[in-house]
Motif scaffolding. Sequence first.
Motif, mmCIF file in Angstrom:
data_model
loop_
_atom_site.group_PDB
_atom_site.id
_atom_site.type_symbol
_atom_site.label_atom_id
_atom_site.label_comp_id
_atom_site.label_asym_id
_atom_site.label_seq_id
_atom_site.Cartn_x
_atom_site.Cartn_y
_atom_site.Cartn_z
ATOM 1 N N ILE A 289 0.848 -1.187 0.000
ATOM 2 C CA ILE A 289 0.000 0.000 0.000
ATOM 3 C C ILE A 289 0.885 1.240 0.000
ATOM 4 O O ILE A 289 2.080 1.176 0.300
ATOM 5 C CB ILE A 289 -0.954 0.031 1.218
ATOM 6 C CG1 ILE A 289 -0.151 0.120 2.527
ATOM 7 C CG2 ILE A 289 -1.868 -1.186 1.221
ATOM 8 C CD1 ILE A 289 -1.024 0.303 3.754
ATOM 9 N N GLU A 290 0.280 2.364 -0.335
ATOM 10 C CA GLU A 290 0.988 3.651 -0.352
ATOM 11 C C GLU A 290 0.258 4.628 0.551
ATOM 12 O O GLU A 290 -0.971 4.706 0.535
ATOM 13 C CB GLU A 290 1.056 4.185 -1.779
ATOM 14 C CG GLU A 290 1.861 5.477 -1.898
ATOM 15 C CD GLU A 290 1.909 5.985 -3.332
ATOM 16 O OE1 GLU A 290 2.930 6.573 -3.728
ATOM 17 O OE2 GLU A 290 0.909 5.796 -4.064
ATOM 18 N N ILE A 291 1.021 5.372 1.358
ATOM 19 C CA ILE A 291 0.437 6.411 2.209
ATOM 20 C C ILE A 291 1.055 7.753 1.837
ATOM 21 O O ILE A 291 2.104 7.817 1.193
ATOM 22 C CB ILE A 291 0.647 6.112 3.713
ATOM 23 C CG1 ILE A 291 2.145 6.120 4.067
ATOM 24 C CG2 ILE A 291 0.022 4.780 4.087
ATOM 25 C CD1 ILE A 291 2.411 5.959 5.569
ATOM 26 N N GLY A 292 0.390 8.836 2.245
ATOM 27 C CA GLY A 292 0.855 10.180 1.923
ATOM 28 C C GLY A 292 2.131 10.554 2.651
ATOM 29 O O GLY A 292 2.514 9.950 3.661
ATOM 30 N N LYS A 293 2.803 11.574 2.162
ATOM 31 C CA LYS A 293 4.081 12.003 2.720
ATOM 32 C C LYS A 293 3.949 12.486 4.163
ATOM 33 O O LYS A 293 4.797 12.206 5.014
ATOM 34 C CB LYS A 293 4.665 13.123 1.850
ATOM 35 C CG LYS A 293 6.075 13.569 2.241
ATOM 36 C CD LYS A 293 6.587 14.593 1.265
ATOM 37 C CE LYS A 293 8.042 14.964 1.604
ATOM 38 N NZ LYS A 293 8.170 15.569 2.947
ATOM 39 N N GLN A 294 2.864 13.178 4.454
ATOM 40 C CA GLN A 294 2.676 13.704 5.811
ATOM 41 C C GLN A 294 2.560 12.574 6.835
ATOM 42 O O GLN A 294 3.218 12.602 7.879
ATOM 43 C CB GLN A 294 1.433 14.595 5.860
ATOM 44 C CG GLN A 294 1.200 15.242 7.234
ATOM 45 C CD GLN A 294 0.010 16.183 7.228
ATOM 46 O OE1 GLN A 294 -0.628 16.389 6.193
ATOM 47 N NE2 GLN A 294 -0.306 16.760 8.375
ATOM 48 N N ASP A 295 1.741 11.576 6.533
ATOM 49 C CA ASP A 295 1.613 10.434 7.449
ATOM 50 C C ASP A 295 2.918 9.657 7.542
ATOM 51 O O ASP A 295 3.319 9.213 8.621
ATOM 52 C CB ASP A 295 0.493 9.503 6.973
ATOM 53 C CG ASP A 295 -0.881 10.123 7.163
ATOM 54 O OD1 ASP A 295 -1.085 10.825 8.167
ATOM 55 O OD2 ASP A 295 -1.749 9.897 6.303
ATOM 56 N N GLY A 296 3.590 9.491 6.401
ATOM 57 C CA GLY A 296 4.855 8.760 6.415
ATOM 58 C C GLY A 296 5.914 9.446 7.234
ATOM 59 O O GLY A 296 6.635 8.796 8.017
ATOM 60 N N ASP A 297 6.029 10.765 7.085
ATOM 61 C CA ASP A 297 7.029 11.518 7.851
ATOM 62 C C ASP A 297 6.742 11.446 9.352
ATOM 63 O O ASP A 297 7.668 11.420 10.179
ATOM 64 C CB ASP A 297 7.040 12.976 7.397
ATOM 65 C CG ASP A 297 7.662 13.141 6.015
ATOM 66 O OD1 ASP A 297 8.356 12.204 5.561
ATOM 67 O OD2 ASP A 297 7.461 14.205 5.396
ATOM 68 N N TYR A 298 5.470 11.382 9.706
ATOM 69 C CA TYR A 298 5.096 11.284 11.128
ATOM 70 C C TYR A 298 5.682 10.022 11.749
ATOM 71 O O TYR A 298 6.302 10.069 12.824
ATOM 72 C CB TYR A 298 3.573 11.294 11.252
ATOM 73 C CG TYR A 298 3.065 10.907 12.623
ATOM 74 C CD1 TYR A 298 3.019 11.828 13.665
ATOM 75 C CD2 TYR A 298 2.643 9.596 12.885
ATOM 76 C CE1 TYR A 298 2.563 11.468 14.926
ATOM 77 C CE2 TYR A 298 2.172 9.232 14.135
ATOM 78 C CZ TYR A 298 2.142 10.161 15.148
ATOM 79 O OH TYR A 298 1.698 9.798 16.395
ATOM 80 N N PHE A 299 5.497 8.894 11.081
ATOM 81 C CA PHE A 299 6.018 7.636 11.614
ATOM 82 C C PHE A 299 7.543 7.590 11.559
ATOM 83 O O PHE A 299 8.184 7.063 12.475
ATOM 84 C CB PHE A 299 5.423 6.457 10.841
ATOM 85 C CG PHE A 299 3.974 6.210 11.128
ATOM 86 C CD1 PHE A 299 3.566 5.682 12.348
ATOM 87 C CD2 PHE A 299 3.002 6.522 10.183
ATOM 88 C CE1 PHE A 299 2.224 5.457 12.619
ATOM 89 C CE2 PHE A 299 1.668 6.303 10.438
ATOM 90 C CZ PHE A 299 1.267 5.776 11.659
ATOM 91 N N MET A 300 8.118 8.124 10.501
ATOM 92 C CA MET A 300 9.574 8.111 10.366
ATOM 93 C C MET A 300 10.234 8.874 11.521
ATOM 94 O O MET A 300 11.172 8.389 12.163
ATOM 95 C CB MET A 300 9.988 8.746 9.033
ATOM 96 C CG MET A 300 9.515 7.998 7.804
ATOM 97 S SD MET A 300 10.393 6.457 7.549
ATOM 98 C CE MET A 300 9.818 6.030 5.900
ATOM 99 N N LYS A 301 9.746 10.070 11.768
ATOM 100 C CA LYS A 301 10.374 10.911 12.800
ATOM 101 C C LYS A 301 10.120 10.377 14.204
ATOM 102 O O LYS A 301 10.973 10.489 15.086
ATOM 103 C CB LYS A 301 9.833 12.338 12.687
ATOM 104 C CG LYS A 301 10.247 13.036 11.396
ATOM 105 C CD LYS A 301 9.605 14.419 11.286
ATOM 106 C CE LYS A 301 9.991 15.097 9.966
ATOM 107 N NZ LYS A 301 9.331 16.417 9.823
#
Length: 437
Positions: A129-141
Amino acid sequence: MLILSIFLYSVSAKLQFIVERQFKDVNYSIANFGHIPYGRTLGGFLVIPKEFEDNQLDLCNKSNIKKLPIMESYWIIGRVGNCSATTKAYVAQELGAKLLIIVSNKENLSNTIELNNDGMGFKVHIPTIEIGKQDGDYFMKKFINVEEIFPYGVITFKDSKKVEKPEVILFITLNDKGGFKFIREFQQYYKQLQKDVKFYISYEVDVSKRDQRLNFTESNDQCMGGGRYCMQMRGEGLGRQVIEEQLRQHCIWINNATQWFEYMDYFDKNCFQIQHYGVCSNENWIVKQKSIGECIDNSYEKDSKKARELQENKIMDQWVGNKSLSGIIYFPGVLVNGQPYHGNLEAVSVTEDICSNMLNETICFAQLQQDDDTPSNGSEINWALIAFAVVSCILFGLFLFLCYRRRLKMQMQQELGQQVNEMVSQYIKFYETKTEK
C-alpha cells in the motif's frame, strides 16, 4: 445505445495504528500487484528498517538492511524512489514482512493507481500500500530511532457496498497471454458463482485514438465505426481485424458464456497471427452457429446504408463506455461492484474479492474451501507418481535381493567345491603315504 451502469462505491477498508493508546487513521491506496487478502483483516507491528547507508529507507537491496527484530507479524515501511515498487515489495517479502507500506512523495494521494506492476509483480505475494508524505514523515520521525516500541497497525480489505448479487466485469484484451491463463483458471469459479453474481465482459478499445474527422464518416483501417472504435496496431488493417474478432467473442459470450470459455481456450492455442484471425475463428464450430452471426449483424445500426466499417455498434459502444467510467487503465482487468480489482490477476484472488462483496459471503467462501479440499487432477497425478515410485523401489529392491541371493549361492557352491577338493587331495595324499609304507 446501451451502456452498462457502473456505480463507483467507496471503499471502507481502513488503516489504523495504535499510537500512545490512541487510534490514528491513515489514508492509503493499494498497489496493482501482490496478493490482496480481500474480505480479511491484517494486523502487524510497524518496523522501520535501518539501512547501512544514510537511512535512505529505499528498500532496494536486502543486503543494505540491518537485522530486523524477531516478531510474529510485522510490516515494513519505506520511501518511494530509487527502484521500482515491485522490487521494494519483493525485498520486504524476503525480509519476512506481511505487508509493505511505501511513503509517497505527495502530500495527498489521488484516486488513481500510482504503484503499478512493472511486469515483476508475479514474484510478490504480500500486499503493498501507499500512504501520503505527511503520514509517512510522522512515523519516520517518531519511531525511526526507537528500539523497543513499535506501533501496531490494523488494515481491513473490505468493500462498504455489499449486495446480494455483485456485478463483475471482466476486461479482456487479445494482446496478453496472462489474460488467457486467468480465463482458463477462472472458469471453475465462474461455474460456482454464476447463479449468485452478475457477470459481464468488456473488451479493450483505444479511446484516445478516436478519429472524428468528418464526424466519423471517413474509413480508417485501424478502426471500426468510421473511427469510433480503434485499436492501434502495426500493419495495415490489423486494428480493424482485432476489433472484429473481439466482437465475435463478445457475441459468443452473449449466446453462451460456457462456450465463450471453451472458445477462448481454442483461440489462445490456435490463432496467433492477427491477419488470420478471421480464418482461424471460422474454423471453430462455436463461431459457425447461426446465433453468433445474427448477434454480430444485430449489433450494428439497423437500416443503415453506410458501409459496415462506418456504422455505429451498440456492443462496441459498451466497450467505450465501460472503459471511460470504470477507471480501468490496464488490460486485462476486473471491476467488482464498481471498484477496480487490485493485485496480481489470479483466479483465486479475484474470487475472494467477489466473495467479499456479497451479502452472504459465507456461502461463497465455503464453496472456495470445498474446492480447495477437493483433490485436483494434478494431485491425482502426483499420487500416481508417488505410487509408481514406491512400487519401482520395491521391485528394484527385490531384484537386488535376488541378485545378491544368487551370487551368495554361487559363492557358497564355489567355496564348498574348494573344500571338497582339498579334502579329496588330502585323502589321496594320505592314501599314497600309507601305500609306500
